[in-house]
Design a protein around this motif. Structure first.
Motif, mmCIF file in Angstrom:
data_model
loop_
_atom_site.group_PDB
_atom_site.id
_atom_site.type_symbol
_atom_site.label_atom_id
_atom_site.label_comp_id
_atom_site.label_asym_id
_atom_site.label_seq_id
_atom_site.Cartn_x
_atom_site.Cartn_y
_atom_site.Cartn_z
ATOM 1 N N ASP A 188 -14.624 -8.459 1.422
ATOM 2 C CA ASP A 188 -15.902 -8.926 1.145
ATOM 3 C C ASP A 188 -17.308 -7.700 2.112
ATOM 4 O O ASP A 188 -18.179 -7.709 1.576
ATOM 5 C CB ASP A 188 -15.591 -10.606 1.332
ATOM 6 N N ALA A 189 -16.297 -7.631 2.965
ATOM 7 C CA ALA A 189 -17.713 -6.969 4.061
ATOM 8 C C ALA A 189 -17.204 -5.658 3.604
ATOM 9 O O ALA A 189 -15.999 -4.910 3.660
ATOM 10 C CB ALA A 189 -16.876 -6.893 5.520
ATOM 11 N N CYS A 190 -18.130 -4.299 3.600
ATOM 12 C CA CYS A 190 -17.462 -3.370 3.361
ATOM 13 C C CYS A 190 -17.268 -3.060 4.772
ATOM 14 O O CYS A 190 -18.033 -2.726 5.887
ATOM 15 C CB CYS A 190 -19.338 -2.581 2.442
ATOM 16 N N CYS A 191 -16.320 -2.020 4.707
ATOM 17 C CA CYS A 191 -15.271 -0.832 3.512
ATOM 18 C C CYS A 191 -14.095 -1.104 3.561
ATOM 19 O O CYS A 191 -13.799 0.029 4.292
ATOM 20 C CB CYS A 191 -15.965 0.106 2.563
ATOM 21 N N SER A 192 -13.494 -1.909 4.036
ATOM 22 C CA SER A 192 -12.190 -2.206 5.032
ATOM 23 C C SER A 192 -11.745 -2.833 2.826
ATOM 24 O O SER A 192 -12.199 -3.162 2.015
ATOM 25 C CB SER A 192 -11.880 -3.270 5.924
ATOM 26 N N GLY A 193 -10.137 -1.951 3.866
ATOM 27 C CA GLY A 193 -8.800 -2.899 2.046
ATOM 28 C C GLY A 193 -8.485 -4.025 2.132
ATOM 29 O O GLY A 193 -8.842 -4.587 3.204
ATOM 30 N N ASP A 194 -8.247 -4.569 0.764
ATOM 31 C CA ASP A 194 -7.277 -5.664 0.737
ATOM 32 C C ASP A 194 -6.514 -5.677 -0.311
ATOM 33 O O ASP A 194 -6.483 -4.756 -1.164
ATOM 34 C CB ASP A 194 -7.785 -7.038 0.912
ATOM 35 N N ASP A 195 -5.159 -6.112 0.044
ATOM 36 C CA ASP A 195 -4.380 -5.795 -1.042
ATOM 37 C C ASP A 195 -4.285 -7.267 -2.295
ATOM 38 O O ASP A 195 -3.760 -7.410 -2.856
ATOM 39 C CB ASP A 195 -3.070 -5.374 -0.503
ATOM 40 N N ARG A 196 -5.371 -8.260 -2.456
ATOM 41 C CA ARG A 196 -5.552 -9.584 -3.267
ATOM 42 C C ARG A 196 -4.935 -8.588 -4.759
ATOM 43 O O ARG A 196 -4.401 -9.463 -5.402
ATOM 44 C CB ARG A 196 -6.872 -9.933 -3.068
ATOM 45 N N ASP A 197 -5.946 -7.554 -4.946
ATOM 46 C CA ASP A 197 -5.295 -7.401 -6.419
ATOM 47 C C ASP A 197 -4.041 -6.242 -6.313
ATOM 48 O O ASP A 197 -3.718 -5.780 -7.950
ATOM 49 C CB ASP A 197 -6.853 -6.156 -6.776
ATOM 50 N N GLY A 198 -3.185 -5.812 -5.472
ATOM 51 C CA GLY A 198 -2.303 -5.408 -5.476
ATOM 52 C C GLY A 198 -1.937 -3.981 -5.232
ATOM 53 O O GLY A 198 -0.993 -3.293 -5.201
ATOM 54 N N TYR A 199 -2.631 -3.276 -4.679
ATOM 55 C CA TYR A 199 -3.437 -2.184 -3.759
ATOM 56 C C TYR A 199 -4.372 -2.443 -2.673
ATOM 57 O O TYR A 199 -5.438 -2.680 -3.100
ATOM 58 C CB TYR A 199 -4.390 -1.547 -5.196
ATOM 59 N N PRO A 200 -3.030 -2.428 -1.186
ATOM 60 C CA PRO A 200 -4.374 -1.780 -0.462
ATOM 61 C C PRO A 200 -5.616 -0.859 0.182
ATOM 62 O O PRO A 200 -6.377 -1.347 0.872
ATOM 63 C CB PRO A 200 -3.414 -1.653 0.968
ATOM 64 N N MET A 201 -5.517 0.158 -0.984
ATOM 65 C CA MET A 201 -5.981 0.792 -0.819
ATOM 66 C C MET A 201 -6.646 1.545 -2.011
ATOM 67 O O MET A 201 -7.513 0.251 -2.495
ATOM 68 C CB MET A 201 -5.672 1.919 0.153
ATOM 69 N N THR A 202 -7.041 2.858 -2.287
ATOM 70 C CA THR A 202 -7.269 2.750 -3.813
ATOM 71 C C THR A 202 -6.436 2.420 -4.728
ATOM 72 O O THR A 202 -5.100 2.697 -4.632
ATOM 73 C CB THR A 202 -7.710 4.189 -4.181
ATOM 74 N N ALA A 203 -6.712 1.709 -6.045
ATOM 75 C CA ALA A 203 -6.133 1.879 -7.352
ATOM 76 C C ALA A 203 -5.462 3.355 -8.272
ATOM 77 O O ALA A 203 -6.410 3.351 -8.417
ATOM 78 C CB ALA A 203 -6.544 0.400 -7.848
ATOM 79 N N PRO A 204 -4.631 3.612 -9.362
ATOM 80 C CA PRO A 204 -4.790 3.991 -10.276
ATOM 81 C C PRO A 204 -5.890 4.719 -10.770
ATOM 82 O O PRO A 204 -6.465 3.341 -11.331
ATOM 83 C CB PRO A 204 -3.094 3.894 -10.179
#
Length: 221
Positions: free
Chosen positions: A149-165
Motif C-alpha cells: 500500500d505504501a510505495c514502493c516496496s514489494g509484498d507477496d499477496r499476489d504470489g510475487y514478492p517483486m515483479t511478476a512474469p
C-alpha cells in the motif's frame, strides 16, 4: 524508480503482424476519439477532454529480460542494471533498471518507438477513460501486481514478492488484450510532462504503487 519498456508501431498496416520482438506480438489499437486526462488527478493530468487518436499497435506485454538480452547480444548495448538480480533478472520478468536512452535504443533497433502519453493512456484506459484497463472496479490480486500500500516496496499477496512474469494477470487485460498496463513496473513513454524542457525527457509510469527498486546513480526512471 526504474522503468520498463513498452513499444508501439504507428502503422495500422502492420498492426496484425507478430512484430519484431519474439513472443511479444503487436496488438492493434484502432483510430478514433477517446477520453484523455482526468479532472481529479494531478495538475499535469488535467483537464479531462476528448481527443482524436490515430491507429497504432503496442506490444502485448512489457519487454522481458530475455527480450532485452537478445537486443544486447545483437547490438552491443549495455545490459540492464538488474539483469543478474535473483528475482528481478529472471528471464520472463519485465526488464528494469534501464534509462530512457536504453529504452529508446531498444525501440530504434527494432524499428519501433516508445508510446506517447496519449497512446499509452488510450491502450490502458480505453475510449471512455476508465480508471483501469478492465473498467472502473478497483484492482485486486487477480488483476494486477500492485505491491504494498505504501510505495514502493514489494509484498507477496499476489504470489510475487517483486515483479511478476510479463504475461501474468490475464484477468487485468485491456479489451484489446494488452497485459499489465497498470502495476508490475513503471514504463517509459516518449513524451514530456508539463513545465519541462525538451532536454528533460522523462517517462510516465503505469501505477504509483507498483513494485519498484532504486536505480544506480546516473540513471533516471
Amino acid at each position: 524508480m526504474p522503468a520498463a519498456i513498452a513499444l508501439v508501431m504507428a502503422s495500422a498496416a502492420l498492426a496484425a503482424d507478430a512484430g519484431p520482438i519474439t513472443d511479444n506480438p503487436l496488438i492493434a489499437i484502432p483510430a478514433g476519439s477517446f477520453v484523455f486526462g482526468r479532472d481529479d488527478g494531478l495538475e499535469n493530468e488535467r483537464p479531462r477532454r476528448v481527443v482524436q487518436g490515430q491507429p497504432f499497435a503496442i506490444n502485448r506485454t512489457e519487454i522481458t529480460n530475455r527480450q532485452y538480452e537478445a537486443f544486447v547480444a545483437a547490438s552491443g548495448h549495455r545490459r540492464a542494471f538488474y539483469v543478474d538480480h535473483p528475482f528481478l533478472g529472471l528471464a520472463d520478468r519485465p526488464v528494469v533498471g534501464v534509462s530512457w536512452g536504453d529504452a529508446d535504443a531498444f525501440c530504434r533497433h527494432y524499428g519501433l518507438d516508445l508510446p506517447s502519453e496519449q497512446q499509452y493512456e488510450r491502450a490502458a484506459r480505453g475510449v471512455e477513460g476508465n480508471a483501469f484497463p478492465w473498467g472502473h472496479s478497483s484492482s485486486d490480486d487477480a488483476r494486477a501486481n500492485v505491491g504494498a500500500d505504501a510505495c514502493c516496496s514489494g509484498d507477496d499477496r499476489d504470489g510475487y514478492p517483486m515483479t511478476a512474469p510479463a504475461d501474468s494477470f490475464a484477468a487485468g487485460a485491456s479489451p484489446e488484450g494488452v497485459l499489465n498496463l497498470v502495476g508490475n513496473v513503471w514504463e517509459w513513454t516518449r513524451g514530456l510532462l508539463k513545465n519541462q524542457s525538451s532536454a528533460e525527457l522523462c517517462g510516465s509510469h503505469r501505477q504509483a504503487n507498483s513494485k519498484n527498486f532504486p536505480l544506480p546513480e546516473g540513471m533516471s526512471g
